[in-house]
Design a protein around this motif. Structure first.
Motif, PDB file in Angstrom:
ATOM      1  N   LEU A  11       0.829  -1.203   0.000  1.00 45.60           N
ATOM      2  CA  LEU A  11       0.000   0.000   0.000  1.00 45.60           C
ATOM      3  C   LEU A  11       0.866   1.256   0.000  1.00 45.60           C
ATOM      4  O   LEU A  11       0.564   2.239  -0.700  1.00 45.60           O
ATOM      5  CB  LEU A  11      -0.917  -0.019   1.224  1.00 45.60           C
ATOM      6  CG  LEU A  11      -2.200   0.770   1.098  1.00 45.60           C
ATOM      7  CD1 LEU A  11      -2.957   0.355  -0.139  1.00 45.60           C
ATOM      8  CD2 LEU A  11      -3.059   0.545   2.326  1.00 45.60           C
ATOM      9  N   GLU A  12       1.950   1.219   0.754  1.00 47.08           N
ATOM     10  CA  GLU A  12       2.858   2.365   0.786  1.00 47.08           C
ATOM     11  C   GLU A  12       3.443   2.609  -0.607  1.00 47.08           C
ATOM     12  O   GLU A  12       3.535   3.749  -1.065  1.00 47.08           O
ATOM     13  CB  GLU A  12       3.972   2.092   1.805  1.00 47.08           C
ATOM     14  CG  GLU A  12       4.926   3.263   1.980  1.00 47.08           C
ATOM     15  CD  GLU A  12       6.009   2.947   2.991  1.00 47.08           C
ATOM     16  OE1 GLU A  12       6.100   1.779   3.428  1.00 47.08           O
ATOM     17  OE2 GLU A  12       6.775   3.863   3.337  1.00 47.08           O
ATOM     18  N   ARG A  43       0.788   4.104  -2.885  1.00 47.46           N
ATOM     19  CA  ARG A  43       0.542   5.516  -2.565  1.00 47.46           C
ATOM     20  C   ARG A  43       1.657   6.394  -3.123  1.00 47.46           C
ATOM     21  O   ARG A  43       1.409   7.413  -3.774  1.00 47.46           O
ATOM     22  CB  ARG A  43       0.446   5.692  -1.051  1.00 47.46           C
ATOM     23  CG  ARG A  43       0.453   7.153  -0.609  1.00 47.46           C
ATOM     24  CD  ARG A  43       0.200   7.294   0.890  1.00 47.46           C
ATOM     25  NE  ARG A  43       1.147   6.581   1.714  1.00 47.46           N
ATOM     26  CZ  ARG A  43       2.318   7.085   2.122  1.00 47.46           C
ATOM     27  NH1 ARG A  43       2.661   8.299   1.779  1.00 47.46           N
ATOM     28  NH2 ARG A  43       3.126   6.380   2.881  1.00 47.46           N
ATOM     29  N   GLY A 103      -4.050   1.245  -7.030  1.00 48.26           N
ATOM     30  CA  GLY A 103      -4.293   1.923  -5.763  1.00 48.26           C
ATOM     31  C   GLY A 103      -5.706   1.778  -5.234  1.00 48.26           C
ATOM     32  O   GLY A 103      -5.931   1.285  -4.127  1.00 48.26           O
ATOM     33  N   GLU A 117      -1.816   2.913   7.407  1.00 48.97           N
ATOM     34  CA  GLU A 117      -1.357   3.087   6.026  1.00 48.97           C
ATOM     35  C   GLU A 117      -2.533   3.343   5.090  1.00 48.97           C
ATOM     36  O   GLU A 117      -2.445   4.167   4.183  1.00 48.97           O
ATOM     37  CB  GLU A 117      -0.565   1.852   5.584  1.00 48.97           C
ATOM     38  CG  GLU A 117       0.107   2.000   4.244  1.00 48.97           C
ATOM     39  CD  GLU A 117       1.048   3.197   4.187  1.00 48.97           C
ATOM     40  OE1 GLU A 117       1.806   3.415   5.151  1.00 48.97           O
ATOM     41  OE2 GLU A 117       1.000   3.933   3.183  1.00 48.97           O
ATOM     42  N   TYR A 168      -3.006   6.825   2.877  1.00 49.63           N
ATOM     43  CA  TYR A 168      -3.268   6.837   1.437  1.00 49.63           C
ATOM     44  C   TYR A 168      -4.474   7.714   1.126  1.00 49.63           C
ATOM     45  O   TYR A 168      -4.426   8.637   0.307  1.00 49.63           O
ATOM     46  CB  TYR A 168      -3.513   5.397   0.976  1.00 49.63           C
ATOM     47  CG  TYR A 168      -3.474   5.178  -0.519  1.00 49.63           C
ATOM     48  CD1 TYR A 168      -3.645   6.221  -1.412  1.00 49.63           C
ATOM     49  CD2 TYR A 168      -3.256   3.909  -1.038  1.00 49.63           C
ATOM     50  CE1 TYR A 168      -3.603   6.016  -2.775  1.00 49.63           C
ATOM     51  CE2 TYR A 168      -3.210   3.689  -2.399  1.00 49.63           C
ATOM     52  CZ  TYR A 168      -3.397   4.745  -3.258  1.00 49.63           C
ATOM     53  OH  TYR A 168      -3.361   4.533  -4.610  1.00 49.63           O
ATOM     54  N   ARG A 169      -5.548   7.423   1.796  1.00 51.55           N
ATOM     55  CA  ARG A 169      -6.783   8.162   1.557  1.00 51.55           C
ATOM     56  C   ARG A 169      -6.598   9.652   1.850  1.00 51.55           C
ATOM     57  O   ARG A 169      -6.994  10.511   1.050  1.00 51.55           O
ATOM     58  CB  ARG A 169      -7.872   7.568   2.458  1.00 51.55           C
ATOM     59  CG  ARG A 169      -9.180   8.312   2.454  1.00 51.55           C
ATOM     60  CD  ARG A 169     -10.112   7.689   3.487  1.00 51.55           C
ATOM     61  NE  ARG A 169     -11.228   8.559   3.797  1.00 51.55           N
ATOM     62  CZ  ARG A 169     -11.167   9.600   4.600  1.00 51.55           C
ATOM     63  NH1 ARG A 169     -10.025   9.930   5.161  1.00 51.55           N
ATOM     64  NH2 ARG A 169     -12.235  10.332   4.839  1.00 51.55           N
TER      65      ARG A 169
END
Lengths: 218, 218
Positions: free
Chosen positions: B64-65, B68, B106, B127, B131-132
């Motif tokens: 996820l990182e 992003r 994403g 995380e 992102y959001r």
DNA sequence: GTCTATAAAAGGATAGAC
DNA sequence: GTCTATCCTTTTATAGAC
């Protein structure tokens, strides 16, 4: 009343399983929901669940079918009441917002286990598509009535897509912020503007100074 | 060139794992993606994956990182170029549409495994939120520049929410119809109408005949 | 239709040689 | 840093008594 007819015992158990599975799957997703979770939550043993549905996939199909039926039953008929456009639009938006608020399961089911794409069974894929198609058809019919677009189906289709995408996006947002509601105010402004945009494009053919950006209907 | 420096071997393996896991998780979701799937897909044994990330949850956080960082790098800076509002809006929409088309991972990661709510680790939840929040902040800054809303943050916030919900909803639609693109035409019309709506509400206080439906900024 | 018990497989995670 | 081999848990699914 206390002693239910023997033939209803099975049906009641079946409903309990569908309810429990629906709640768990909409919360954790299909893959993360196990038979044992459903079993311990609704009280019935795993073998009873398999007797009713045959497989985990079968449970999903039943859950989705139930969610679709419940949601469509909650939506008003496509003939939106109201004398003028604004009244009908307000009635339509109120109906959508109400269904959105009271039926949080459906969209989450379509999303969270919607991983249903490559590996899912044909029955599951078909049920997912049936759900989605029913929503699209309803929105298109209703918006066609609201704006009087029976002779311009492409415009109604665009408005329906727009509305449903906003609803889907809000469902995603609600995923992260549980209190989130469908904002009908901005949606109302947007739908009116979109309809006016297509309306003017039809009546006033674009001159060289203001080229149209998209094709209008038909 | 053929013999890579020994110290880079680990980094390259790490990247390969993140890439593979990202592709699988965005396709099947977190729960349905197993370590053995990742292992067989990228060639490295399971123990190597655990050496790098410690747990399946750790893989998710890294994936996820990475998603992003890649998405934010692809988005243009918030200072949208253009002489007037329409030019800046077109540049903004083009950037959003391009990022949407070129970075399908994403959103699907946020959705498909976003089951991250109750049982997920604190690191994973953090995380997801990072992102959001990054997306919301970018959209708000960019739209504030496009429409010159630096003194009316609430309006910029509403426009950003509207845009992101449309993008999220379209990401859901793309889930089912892979070819789906973000329709910037209707979105453009809607954003202009929303801005005009707030603009008129500020300059012309609503009279008794046309009551305002919502609170404006400030 | 419902229960207990269990088979058969897959999952996450670790040990230890290299 | 990477590999082979393995532990333990959980999973889907079934057998068979009641």
């Amino acid at each position: 009343m206390t002693e239910a007819p023997a033939q209803d015992r099975g049906a009641r158990s079946r409903d309990a399983i569908v309810d429990t599975a629906g709640a768990l799957m909409s919360r954790y997703g299909y893959a993360a929901t196990s038979i044992s979770m459903i079993s311990s939550e609704c009280g019935l043993p795993a073998s009873s669940i398999y007797w009713h549905f045959g497989s985990k996939d079968g449970i999903y199909v039943a859950v989705l079918e139930h969610a679709r039926t419940a949601l469509l039953a909650a939506l008003p008929p496509a003939e939106v009441p109201g004398a003028d456009v604004e009244q009908r639009l307000d009635a339509f938006l109120a109906a959508v917002e109400d269904a959105f608020r009271r039926h949080p399961h459906g969209m989450k089911l379509l999303l969270g286990l919607g991983l249903v794409q490559q590996d899912a069974s044909a029955a599951a894929v078909a049920e997912v598509r049936r759900y989605r198609d029913a929503l699209v058809a309803w929105a298109q019919d209703a918006l066609s009535t609201v704006f009087g677009l029976s002779d311009r189906p492409r415009v109604a289709e665009e408005l329906a897509r727009f509305t449903l995408r906003m609803a889907s996006g809000t469902a995603v947002a609600r995923w992260f912020e549980p209190g989130t509601v469908l904002e009908t105010g901005p949606l109302r402004v947007a739908l009116l503007a979109l309809q006016a945009h297509h309306d003017s494009a039809v009546r006033v053919p674009p001159g060289p100074g203001a080229p149209a950006r998209d094709g209008t209907d038909k």
